[in-house]
Enzyme design. Structure first.
Site, short mmCIF file in Angstrom:
data_model
loop_
_atom_site.label_atom_id
_atom_site.label_comp_id
_atom_site.label_asym_id
_atom_site.label_seq_id
_atom_site.Cartn_x
_atom_site.Cartn_y
_atom_site.Cartn_z
CG ASN A 77 0.84 28.81 92.01
OD1 ASN A 77 0.14 27.98 92.58
ND2 ASN A 77 1.56 29.70 92.65
NE ARG A 78 -0.87 23.46 94.46
CZ ARG A 78 0.28 23.88 95.00
NH1 ARG A 78 0.59 25.17 94.96
NH2 ARG A 78 1.10 23.03 95.57
CG HIS A 103 4.85 24.54 88.99
ND1 HIS A 103 4.42 25.84 89.14
CD2 HIS A 103 5.48 24.21 90.16
CE1 HIS A 103 4.78 26.28 90.35
NE2 HIS A 103 5.42 25.31 90.98
CG HIS A 173 9.95 26.59 91.30
ND1 HIS A 173 10.42 26.29 92.55
CD2 HIS A 173 8.60 26.40 91.36
CE1 HIS A 173 9.43 25.90 93.33
NE2 HIS A 173 8.30 25.97 92.62
CB SER A 174 15.95 29.94 91.89
OG SER A 174 16.53 29.71 90.63
CE1 TYR A 175 11.73 25.06 96.89
CE2 TYR A 175 12.57 24.63 94.67
CZ TYR A 175 11.58 24.47 95.64
OH TYR A 175 10.47 23.72 95.36
CG ASP A 232 3.02 26.56 98.33
OD1 ASP A 232 3.34 27.42 97.49
OD2 ASP A 232 2.86 25.35 98.04
CD GLU A 290 7.38 29.47 93.05
OE1 GLU A 290 6.62 29.03 92.15
OE2 GLU A 290 7.37 29.03 94.22
#
Length: 325
Positions: A77-78, A103, A173-175, A232, A290
């Site tokens: 993340n940020r 990330h 980080h799977s979608y 998000d 996540e």
């Protein structure tokens, strides 16, 4: 079982490993620790891949920004303004998501080739992140163990030690699209989250510091409802940090009957509905869940700490379970 998957421009070979157990088949790449595919059956027993991925290495190299299926670090993340203080020193990171770091930077763990060794029912991935990599302090020894349990659940165990104070926040980080390829978007999936609060963000998607109540609004997934779009955001899990994984989320695709459950030791979960996903995928084609510590924690002492110091050990565990309804 492993096979050659491609070669990087510097000559480094990339391999793909296949794990199978209890009806689940998972393919993992040494590049980025990427989970390329997860095949599970629907209510009629028909198997399909339920995570977004590319068929070849070139796809991942050409489209790095979605972080498809990747092992994310040193900090998931940020981090605001690409800097953080630690022991009276301010560390500058690369603003790869200007003005922030995202990330782990432009060459984070998702773009490194990992050493992969088989273990019982799985794989152990390892690497050493040197002091100063992407601006982070400390030489970090990292292992990530991916295994399939007797029910076919996919388990991630992340461990790390450091020789100097640093920050660590690792995730996958799977979608997910439980309908499988060609089924359309994931916005119609039904989501339940054991989270009564979330962290509101500013225009740059940095938490404001508030822990806001979901309060029966658009962030309230305490009872299952359609995912929709426009998320998000980090959700504050009611359970907090735990020593063993506790179930915190359920994602259900009514059309196929597939159900994904998420159990974790982490205090937060980032819901990302992939509204900005680009070609060859469609916006909203997958949804990321996540597990993590909160975004920008190094700059927020009121958030659960992500600091790791010499002599201590980082450990995080998340389990993705699969079933049908």
């Amino acid at each position: 079982m492993s096979e050659h998957f491609g070669t990087l421009s510097d000559g480094t070979e990339v391999h793909r490993w296949t794990l199978e157990r209890a009806g689940t088949r998972v393919r993992v790449l040494s590049y980025g620790g990427i989970v390329q595919s997860v095949e599970v059956p629907d209510r009629d027993g028909r198997a399909a891949n339920v995570v977004l991925g590319f068929a070849d290495l070139e796809g991942y190299l050409a489209h790095p920004e979605p972080f498809l299926g990747a092992l994310i670090g040193r900090y998931a993340n940020r981090i605001a303004h690409a800097r953080f203080p630690l022991d009276d020193v301010t560390y500058a990171l690369e603003p790869n998501n200007a003005p922030n770091s995202l990330h782990g930077g432009a060459h984070g763990f998702d773009k490194r080739v990992w050493d992969v060794r088989p273990v019982e029912h799985g794989l152990r991935l390892s690497r050493v992140a040197p002091h100063g990599e992407e601006g982070f302090p400390g030489r970090l020894e990292v292992t990530a163990t991916y295994t399939l349990d007797a029910s076919g659940a996919l388990r991630f165990v992340y461990e790390a030690v450091t020789d100097a104070p640093t920050v660590v926040n690792l995730t996958n980080h799977s979608y997910f699209n439980l309908g499988g390829p060609g089924s359309g978007g994931a916005g119609g999936h039904e989501l339940r989250l054991a989270a009564s609060r979330y962290t509101p963000v500013d225009a740059d998607l940095i938490p404001t510091g508030e822990l806001a109540q979901v309060a029966d609004g658009r962030f309230d997934f305490r009872s299952a409802r359609k995912v929709g779009a426009g998320y998000d955001h980090n959700f504050v899990l009611d359970k907090g940090v735990t020593d063993t994984p506790v179930e915190v989320a359920e994602l259900h695709d009514p059309a196929s009957g597939r159900v994904l459950t998420v159990a974790t030791t982490e205090p937060g979960l980032q819901l990302y509905t992939a509204d900005h996903l680009g070609e060859p995928f469609e916006p909203g084609e997958g949804v990321a869940l996540e597990t993590q510590h909160f975004p920008d924690s190094p700059n927020r002492p009121e958030f659960p700490s992500t600091e790791l110091r010499p002599g201590a050990a980082y450990r995080s565990e998340t389990v993705y379970g699969f079933s049908v309804r």
